[in-house]
Design a protein around this motif. Structure first.
Motif, PDB file in Angstrom:
ATOM      1  N   GLU A 270       0.819  -1.217   0.000  1.00  0.00           N
ATOM      2  CA  GLU A 270       0.000   0.000   0.000  1.00  0.00           C
ATOM      3  C   GLU A 270       0.854   1.269   0.000  1.00  0.00           C
ATOM      4  O   GLU A 270       0.433   2.310  -0.495  1.00  0.00           O
ATOM      5  CB  GLU A 270      -0.935   0.005   1.215  1.00  0.00           C
ATOM      6  N   LYS A 271       2.046   1.171   0.560  1.00  0.00           N
ATOM      7  CA  LYS A 271       2.904   2.354   0.675  1.00  0.00           C
ATOM      8  C   LYS A 271       3.782   2.576  -0.555  1.00  0.00           C
ATOM      9  O   LYS A 271       4.295   3.676  -0.761  1.00  0.00           O
ATOM     10  CB  LYS A 271       3.833   2.214   1.892  1.00  0.00           C
ATOM     11  N   VAL A 272       3.962   1.525  -1.343  1.00  0.00           N
ATOM     12  CA  VAL A 272       4.949   1.585  -2.422  1.00  0.00           C
ATOM     13  C   VAL A 272       4.648   2.693  -3.420  1.00  0.00           C
ATOM     14  O   VAL A 272       5.523   3.494  -3.774  1.00  0.00           O
ATOM     15  CB  VAL A 272       5.051   0.226  -3.151  1.00  0.00           C
ATOM     16  N   GLU A 273       3.412   2.762  -3.881  1.00  0.00           N
ATOM     17  CA  GLU A 273       3.061   3.737  -4.915  1.00  0.00           C
ATOM     18  C   GLU A 273       3.304   5.169  -4.441  1.00  0.00           C
ATOM     19  O   GLU A 273       3.844   6.001  -5.180  1.00  0.00           O
ATOM     20  CB  GLU A 273       1.592   3.558  -5.321  1.00  0.00           C
ATOM     21  N   GLU A 274       2.914   5.442  -3.206  1.00  0.00           N
ATOM     22  CA  GLU A 274       3.119   6.780  -2.650  1.00  0.00           C
ATOM     23  C   GLU A 274       4.605   7.122  -2.578  1.00  0.00           C
ATOM     24  O   GLU A 274       5.019   8.235  -2.919  1.00  0.00           O
ATOM     25  CB  GLU A 274       2.500   6.856  -1.249  1.00  0.00           C
ATOM     26  N   GLU A 275       5.406   6.152  -2.156  1.00  0.00           N
ATOM     27  CA  GLU A 275       6.842   6.389  -2.026  1.00  0.00           C
ATOM     28  C   GLU A 275       7.511   6.541  -3.396  1.00  0.00           C
ATOM     29  O   GLU A 275       8.481   7.285  -3.538  1.00  0.00           O
ATOM     30  CB  GLU A 275       7.497   5.250  -1.236  1.00  0.00           C
ATOM     31  N   ILE A 276       6.993   5.837  -4.391  1.00  0.00           N
ATOM     32  CA  ILE A 276       7.532   5.985  -5.748  1.00  0.00           C
ATOM     33  C   ILE A 276       7.278   7.404  -6.257  1.00  0.00           C
ATOM     34  O   ILE A 276       8.157   8.032  -6.857  1.00  0.00           O
ATOM     35  CB  ILE A 276       6.921   4.937  -6.704  1.00  0.00           C
ATOM     36  N   THR A 277       6.087   7.914  -6.002  1.00  0.00           N
ATOM     37  CA  THR A 277       5.766   9.288  -6.405  1.00  0.00           C
ATOM     38  C   THR A 277       6.713  10.275  -5.734  1.00  0.00           C
ATOM     39  O   THR A 277       7.223  11.208  -6.369  1.00  0.00           O
ATOM     40  CB  THR A 277       4.304   9.626  -6.035  1.00  0.00           C
ATOM     41  N   LYS A 278       6.975  10.060  -4.457  1.00  0.00           N
ATOM     42  CA  LYS A 278       7.916  10.929  -3.739  1.00  0.00           C
ATOM     43  C   LYS A 278       9.317  10.837  -4.346  1.00  0.00           C
ATOM     44  O   LYS A 278      10.016  11.838  -4.486  1.00  0.00           O
ATOM     45  CB  LYS A 278       7.973  10.533  -2.259  1.00  0.00           C
ATOM     46  N   ALA A 279       9.713   9.622  -4.700  1.00  0.00           N
ATOM     47  CA  ALA A 279      11.052   9.427  -5.262  1.00  0.00           C
ATOM     48  C   ALA A 279      11.184  10.106  -6.617  1.00  0.00           C
ATOM     49  O   ALA A 279      12.249  10.631  -6.961  1.00  0.00           O
ATOM     50  CB  ALA A 279      11.359   7.938  -5.385  1.00  0.00           C
ATOM     51  N   GLU A 280      10.113  10.100  -7.387  1.00  0.00           N
ATOM     52  CA  GLU A 280      10.153  10.776  -8.688  1.00  0.00           C
ATOM     53  C   GLU A 280      10.323  12.282  -8.506  1.00  0.00           C
ATOM     54  O   GLU A 280      10.997  12.942  -9.302  1.00  0.00           O
ATOM     55  CB  GLU A 280       8.887  10.452  -9.479  1.00  0.00           C
ATOM     56  N   ILE A 281       9.734  12.804  -7.437  1.00  0.00           N
ATOM     57  CA  ILE A 281       9.955  14.218  -7.103  1.00  0.00           C
ATOM     58  C   ILE A 281      11.414  14.413  -6.693  1.00  0.00           C
ATOM     59  O   ILE A 281      12.092  15.344  -7.126  1.00  0.00           O
ATOM     60  CB  ILE A 281       9.017  14.667  -5.962  1.00  0.00           C
ATOM     61  N   PHE A 282      11.899  13.500  -5.868  1.00  0.00           N
ATOM     62  CA  PHE A 282      13.283  13.541  -5.383  1.00  0.00           C
ATOM     63  C   PHE A 282      14.267  13.582  -6.548  1.00  0.00           C
ATOM     64  O   PHE A 282      15.219  14.359  -6.567  1.00  0.00           O
ATOM     65  CB  PHE A 282      13.524  12.303  -4.514  1.00  0.00           C
ATOM     66  N   LEU A 283      14.010  12.744  -7.552  1.00  0.00           N
ATOM     67  CA  LEU A 283      14.929  12.645  -8.682  1.00  0.00           C
ATOM     68  C   LEU A 283      14.585  13.615  -9.810  1.00  0.00           C
ATOM     69  O   LEU A 283      15.331  13.732 -10.776  1.00  0.00           O
ATOM     70  CB  LEU A 283      14.926  11.212  -9.230  1.00  0.00           C
ATOM     71  N   GLN A 284      13.415  14.249  -9.679  1.00  0.00           N
ATOM     72  CA  GLN A 284      12.985  15.221 -10.684  1.00  0.00           C
ATOM     73  C   GLN A 284      12.944  14.598 -12.079  1.00  0.00           C
ATOM     74  O   GLN A 284      13.481  15.137 -13.047  1.00  0.00           O
ATOM     75  CB  GLN A 284      13.896  16.449 -10.638  1.00  0.00           C
ATOM     76  N   VAL A 285      12.320  13.410 -12.146  1.00  0.00           N
ATOM     77  CA  VAL A 285      12.171  12.739 -13.443  1.00  0.00           C
ATOM     78  C   VAL A 285      10.703  12.743 -13.846  1.00  0.00           C
ATOM     79  O   VAL A 285       9.825  12.906 -13.028  1.00  0.00           O
ATOM     80  CB  VAL A 285      12.690  11.281 -13.394  1.00  0.00           C
TER      81      VAL A 285
END
Length: 285
Positions: A270-285
């Protein structure tokens, strides 16, 4: 010269042409490897690089951190983010940029490739947290997951046949790579890791995520955790790096080495998708 040697020579030429990491990033990695590094040491290096400075400030002021007041001081941003986060931001974004400058492949659309890679990085970091890996070390799990499949990039359009055969025969990609190309993506990953002078832990994760027991003893848990994250991401079709049929015969072994049970893995879904979105912000991709 046999098929493997011919293939490796061709791939080495591709790797040699890949952009090197910038002087700034190399310096950041060097500084962060010192036990006595202070935020101001990083500030002196990063402040000379307008692009990296902008990335650090953009990250601290992003939705990822949701701060009330905007941060404009680079030193303050480094303190708030932490040295490891800044180091891994510099390394990850530099590698994404470097890969983006290579010849595009029809076999692995880069957007899907990075979606898979980010998914593995996120899951590896979450699994590290479940094992109470120290906070400062968890970013390395993320970076290891992000970079684990880099060795697929230099294969180019020839990789289409590998993907097709793996799909038709429902076999793991690395098996088919060896069969059709006499070399697999972990061999190529080692070449890239050596070019960029990545540390031993990251290099082992890239080279041995299909065989964690072959990694140095101190890096086996990292390699196995990346392998487990990769298995999960492939199983649930997060992004696409071509491996539609992960080797389920390895699952028991990587669970054992990583010290994690499958129930723990599945509870993180349940947490994976939310964390992936955060990581995409982190990496600015």
């Amino acid at each position: 010269m046999n098929d493997r040697e011919t293939r490796l020579k061709k791939i080495q030429l591709f790797v040699d042409k890949m952009p090197s990491l910038s002087t700034t990033v190399s310096k950041v990695l060097e500084i962060c490897s010192r036990p006595d590094t202070a935020p101001n040491d990083l500030n002196k290096v990063i402040s000379l690089d307008p692009v990296l400075t902008g990335q650090v400030l953009k990250l601290i002021n992003s939705a990822y951190y949701s701060l009330m007041n905007k941060v404009t001081s680079l030193t303050r941003a480094i303190i708030m983010l932490g040295l490891n986060t800044v180091k891994n931001l510099a390394l990850s974004t530099a590698i994404i940029r470097s890969v983006g400058q290579t010849k595009k492949s029809k076999a692995l659309p880069i957007k899907h490739f990075w979606a898979h890679s980010i998914g593995v990085g996120v899951m590896a970091k979450m699994l590290a947290a479940e094992r109470d890996i120290p906070l400062g070390e968890r970013e390395e799990y993320f970076v290891a997951g992000l970079l684990h499949d880099l060795g697929k990039i230099p294969f180019g359009d020839e990789y289409i046949d590998v993907l097709k055969t793996a799909r038709m025969s429902q076999r793991p990609l690395n098996e088919v790579e060896l069969e059709l190309m006499a070399v697999d993506h972990t061999d190529v990953g080692r070449m890239i890791a050596e070019k960029w002078k990545l540390n031993e832990a990251l290099t082992d994760a890239i080279c041995f995520h299909h065989n964690p027991r072959e990694a140095a003893p101190e890096n086996q848990v990292l390699a196995a955790t990346v392998a487990l994250a990769d298995f999960y991401v492939c199983l649930f079709d997060i992004g696409n790096a071509g491996n539609r049929f992960p080797d389920d015969q390895r699952l028991e072994e990587i669970l054992e080495i990583s010290g994690i049970d499958w129930n723990t893995v599945s509870q993180l879904s349940e947490k994976v998708e939310e964390e992936i979105t955060k990581a995409e912000i982190f990496l600015q991709v």
